[in-house]
Design an enzyme around this catalytic site. Sequence first.
Site, PDB file in Angstrom:
ATOM      1  N   SER A  42      19.100   6.975   7.085  1.00 29.02           N
ATOM      2  CA  SER A  42      18.800   8.107   6.204  1.00 29.02           C
ATOM      3  C   SER A  42      17.418   7.898   5.583  1.00 29.02           C
ATOM      4  O   SER A  42      16.935   6.761   5.479  1.00 29.02           O
ATOM      5  CB  SER A  42      19.884   8.266   5.132  1.00 29.02           C
ATOM      6  OG  SER A  42      19.961   7.112   4.325  1.00 29.02           O
ATOM      7  N   VAL A  44      15.809   8.154   2.485  1.00 32.38           N
ATOM      8  CA  VAL A  44      15.535   7.339   1.302  1.00 32.38           C
ATOM      9  C   VAL A  44      15.868   5.874   1.580  1.00 32.38           C
ATOM     10  O   VAL A  44      15.099   4.972   1.215  1.00 32.38           O
ATOM     11  CB  VAL A  44      16.294   7.870   0.067  1.00 32.38           C
ATOM     12  CG1 VAL A  44      16.069   6.972  -1.141  1.00 32.38           C
ATOM     13  CG2 VAL A  44      15.862   9.298  -0.263  1.00 32.38           C
ATOM     14  N   CYS A  45      16.972   5.623   2.252  1.00 33.21           N
ATOM     15  CA  CYS A  45      17.353   4.238   2.586  1.00 33.21           C
ATOM     16  C   CYS A  45      16.304   3.604   3.487  1.00 33.21           C
ATOM     17  O   CYS A  45      15.933   2.436   3.302  1.00 33.21           O
ATOM     18  CB  CYS A  45      18.718   4.197   3.263  1.00 33.21           C
ATOM     19  SG  CYS A  45      20.068   4.775   2.212  1.00 33.21           S
ATOM     20  N   HIS A  46      15.810   4.354   4.449  1.00 36.83           N
ATOM     21  CA  HIS A  46      14.767   3.851   5.343  1.00 36.83           C
ATOM     22  C   HIS A  46      13.533   3.448   4.549  1.00 36.83           C
ATOM     23  O   HIS A  46      12.982   2.363   4.741  1.00 36.83           O
ATOM     24  CB  HIS A  46      14.417   4.918   6.390  1.00 36.83           C
ATOM     25  CG  HIS A  46      13.347   4.504   7.316  1.00 36.83           C
ATOM     26  ND1 HIS A  46      12.034   4.900   7.156  1.00 36.83           N
ATOM     27  CD2 HIS A  46      13.360   3.702   8.403  1.00 36.83           C
ATOM     28  CE1 HIS A  46      11.294   4.373   8.107  1.00 36.83           C
ATOM     29  NE2 HIS A  46      12.083   3.640   8.883  1.00 36.83           N
ATOM     30  N   LEU A  49      14.316   0.173   2.433  1.00 36.35           N
ATOM     31  CA  LEU A  49      14.425  -1.067   3.198  1.00 36.35           C
ATOM     32  C   LEU A  49      13.103  -1.437   3.872  1.00 36.35           C
ATOM     33  O   LEU A  49      12.794  -2.623   4.007  1.00 36.35           O
ATOM     34  CB  LEU A  49      15.572  -0.996   4.200  1.00 36.35           C
ATOM     35  CG  LEU A  49      16.890  -1.548   3.621  1.00 36.35           C
ATOM     36  CD1 LEU A  49      17.367  -0.794   2.417  1.00 36.35           C
ATOM     37  CD2 LEU A  49      17.950  -1.651   4.676  1.00 36.35           C
TER      38      LEU A  49
END
Length: 152
Positions: A42, A44-46, A49
């Site tokens: 996703s 924002v997660c990408h 991280l």
Amino acid sequence: MAVEVGSPAPEFELKDQHGTPVKLSDYRGKKIVLIFYPLAFSGVCHGELCAIRDEFIAAASDDVQVVTVSVDSMFTHRAWADREGYTFPLLSDFWPHGQVARAYGVFDEEKGIATRGTFVIDGEGVIRWSVVNPISQARDIAEYRKVLAELS
């Protein structure tokens, strides 16, 4: 409600992206940045991280360990780690679904995923700092550096 600062971090054992069991206590003696995120791949997660990979880990001292957790399967984590070059543990809280996120108080029961909870845990296993953001709001990794510097 997230676990409180000053309390012992709940112990857990989950599999990483390679299928290796990882216990929180495996990192005793290190400062742990435990990062819960909603879903692999996703947006924002990408972004978060990748910032951990590119900006945070390179500048972190040897006594700091980043550990991430989501409800994605080990296989999803492996594909994502391989594609993005993530070398830190991506732990699968897949089954029982969200059990570790629940223990830390960051599981969204309606959506079935973790919120954006981060916990800094000292070498003795005590939570020294935490932040919980809404699913749609990225965290500021500069805060992690500040908190870790204060623990030194």
